[in-house]
Design a protein around this motif. Structure first.
Motif, PDB file in Angstrom:
ATOM      1  N   ALA A 151       0.173   4.955   4.953  1.00  0.00           N
ATOM      2  CA  ALA A 151       0.443   5.130   3.525  1.00  0.00           C
ATOM      3  C   ALA A 151      -0.374   6.305   3.003  1.00  0.00           C
ATOM      4  O   ALA A 151      -1.505   6.119   2.547  1.00  0.00           O
ATOM      5  CB  ALA A 151       0.099   3.854   2.760  1.00  0.00           C
ATOM      6  N   PHE A 200      -5.411   2.240   4.128  1.00  0.00           N
ATOM      7  CA  PHE A 200      -4.224   3.049   3.859  1.00  0.00           C
ATOM      8  C   PHE A 200      -3.753   3.772   5.120  1.00  0.00           C
ATOM      9  O   PHE A 200      -2.549   3.905   5.358  1.00  0.00           O
ATOM     10  CB  PHE A 200      -4.508   4.055   2.736  1.00  0.00           C
ATOM     11  CG  PHE A 200      -4.257   3.508   1.363  1.00  0.00           C
ATOM     12  CD1 PHE A 200      -3.078   3.801   0.681  1.00  0.00           C
ATOM     13  CD2 PHE A 200      -5.186   2.681   0.741  1.00  0.00           C
ATOM     14  CE1 PHE A 200      -2.832   3.292  -0.581  1.00  0.00           C
ATOM     15  CE2 PHE A 200      -4.957   2.165  -0.519  1.00  0.00           C
ATOM     16  CZ  PHE A 200      -3.770   2.465  -1.188  1.00  0.00           C
ATOM     17  N   LEU A 203       0.832  -1.206   0.000  1.00  0.00           N
ATOM     18  CA  LEU A 203       0.000   0.000   0.000  1.00  0.00           C
ATOM     19  C   LEU A 203       0.866   1.255   0.000  1.00  0.00           C
ATOM     20  O   LEU A 203       0.499   2.270  -0.596  1.00  0.00           O
ATOM     21  CB  LEU A 203      -0.927   0.007   1.223  1.00  0.00           C
ATOM     22  CG  LEU A 203      -2.058  -1.030   1.234  1.00  0.00           C
ATOM     23  CD1 LEU A 203      -2.872  -0.895   2.513  1.00  0.00           C
ATOM     24  CD2 LEU A 203      -2.956  -0.877   0.013  1.00  0.00           C
ATOM     25  N   ARG A 204       2.016   1.189   0.657  1.00  0.00           N
ATOM     26  CA  ARG A 204       2.882   2.363   0.750  1.00  0.00           C
ATOM     27  C   ARG A 204       3.563   2.695  -0.569  1.00  0.00           C
ATOM     28  O   ARG A 204       4.217   3.725  -0.683  1.00  0.00           O
ATOM     29  CB  ARG A 204       3.911   2.164   1.860  1.00  0.00           C
ATOM     30  CG  ARG A 204       3.293   2.252   3.265  1.00  0.00           C
ATOM     31  CD  ARG A 204       4.363   2.339   4.339  1.00  0.00           C
ATOM     32  NE  ARG A 204       4.970   1.046   4.609  1.00  0.00           N
ATOM     33  CZ  ARG A 204       4.522   0.176   5.521  1.00  0.00           C
ATOM     34  NH1 ARG A 204       3.445   0.475   6.245  1.00  0.00           N
ATOM     35  NH2 ARG A 204       5.128  -0.970   5.717  1.00  0.00           N
TER      36      ARG A 204
END
Length: 342
Positions: free
Chosen positions: A231, A226, A202-203
């Motif tokens: 993120a 997130f 996700l990052r």
């Protein structure tokens, strides 16, 4: 007699890619621009479509070599201590043309001088020199500090999150959108949600694009995933299933350049016209996209020309203002999208 110094810094910048109205495309490039006396140096070069050597998509070894050249730790690539300041955004080949300058030490100071347009191994200042740009004298400590942060060990200084997560119900639209984004150099993946995506993945996303069929509960769940992954991402609400329009929305969302250092700063549209604001003279292209009552898409080129700094009103015709209509404005380094309000 006191010496006049210029300040030196770096800031994220973007050469906006996109699917163009004529069916062509241009490649998306993230890079770090040179900020001289608080303003992007690129803005002084008459709407030049170019990127600095400090681009996010070059291999790490080449990126570090570019930094060391600017630090004068390695030899300049061209005769007379000339280094590339800006090059072609598509291929960065000197034969396409590049802005070069002499970079040299003067005591502890660093001087950039004799800017020129160059297409081979040597520069002709009389024919292709940039009159009125430079010389710039930078304090050595400030100059070296800004560049040394880019060397291995501080990779976060380099813009690199050019991936987008696409979430929606219309798989055919998402597949076409993903293909268009990949064509211009932006990674794109399709998912139903973000629950099963590992936090480290996700990052890597700079933006999340939601289709119009995604409910608010599903969007909230994605945002929560997130947030749990620490993120930060931009969230895009797709205006309409028109691929060039969606690409433009995502391009805008990925723009990490400081607001005060952008050329294209404002776009709004009503039945009377599209109002666009630029901070320096540049070429601006405005394209309208429209969905008719049968949900067929239509494209119209509204304007393509140079605009001086300030606000400008570009008229819209009656047909453009009908149905669901949207305007996309493009300038060197940026893109904005606005619905036509009534």
């Amino acid at each position: 007699m006191s010496v006049e110094y210029a300040t030196f810094g770096l800031a994220p910048a973007m050469r906006a890619g996109g699917v163009l109205a004529d069916g062509g495309y241009q490649v998306h490039r993230d890079f770090l621009d040179f900020i001289v006396d608080g303003r992007p140096l690129l803005f002084q070069l008459c709407d030049l479509d170019a990127v600095s050597p400090l681009a996010a998509d070059v291999p790490p070894a080449i990126f570090s070599a570019q930094v060391r050249t600017l630090l004068l730790e390695t030899d300049a690539p061209f005769e007379g201590s000339r280094c590339v300041i800006y090059g072609c955004p598509e291929c960065e080949d000197i034969q396409c043309g590049a802005v070069t300058a002499v970079i040299e030490r003067d005591g502890d100071d660093i001087v950039w001088r004799d800017f020129a347009w160059q297409t081979d191994g040597s520069a002709d200042l009389d024919l292709n020199g940039y009159q009125g740009i430079g010389p710039f004298r930078f304090r050595g400590e400030e100059y070296r500090s800004a560049l040394q942060r880019l060397l291995p060990g501080d990779a976060d200084q380099v813009p690199c999150r050019r991936r987008v997560l696409l979430i929606g119900a219309r798989v055919n639209v998402l597949a076409k959108l993903a293909a268009a984004l990949r064509t211009i150099g932006i990674g794109a993946e399709i998912a139903h949600d973000a629950d099963t995506v590992p936090p480290e993945e996700l990052r890597t996303y700079g933006a999340v694009a939601f289709g119009r069929g995604v409910g608010e509960g599903e969007r909230a769940a994605v945002r929560a995933a997130f947030e749990r992954a620490a993120a930060p991402a931009a969230y895009v609400e797709g205006f309409a299933p028109i691929i060039p329009l969606l690409v433009a929305q995502i391009e805008h969302a990925l723009d990490r350049s400081p607001l005060e250092q952008r050329r294209l700063t404002r776009l709004s549209a009503t039945e009377d016209g599209a109002e666009v604001e630029v901070t320096s003279a540049c070429r601006v292209q405005l394209v309208a996209y429209r969905l008719d009552r049968l949900y067929r898409s239509h494209t119209q080129q509204l304007f393509d020309g140079m605009l001086e700094p300030g606000r400008h009103l570009i008229p819209l015709d009656a047909k453009t203002a009908k149905g669901q209509s949207f305007v996309v404005a493009r300038a060197t380094g940026g893109v904005l999208v606005a619905p036509v309000s009534r």
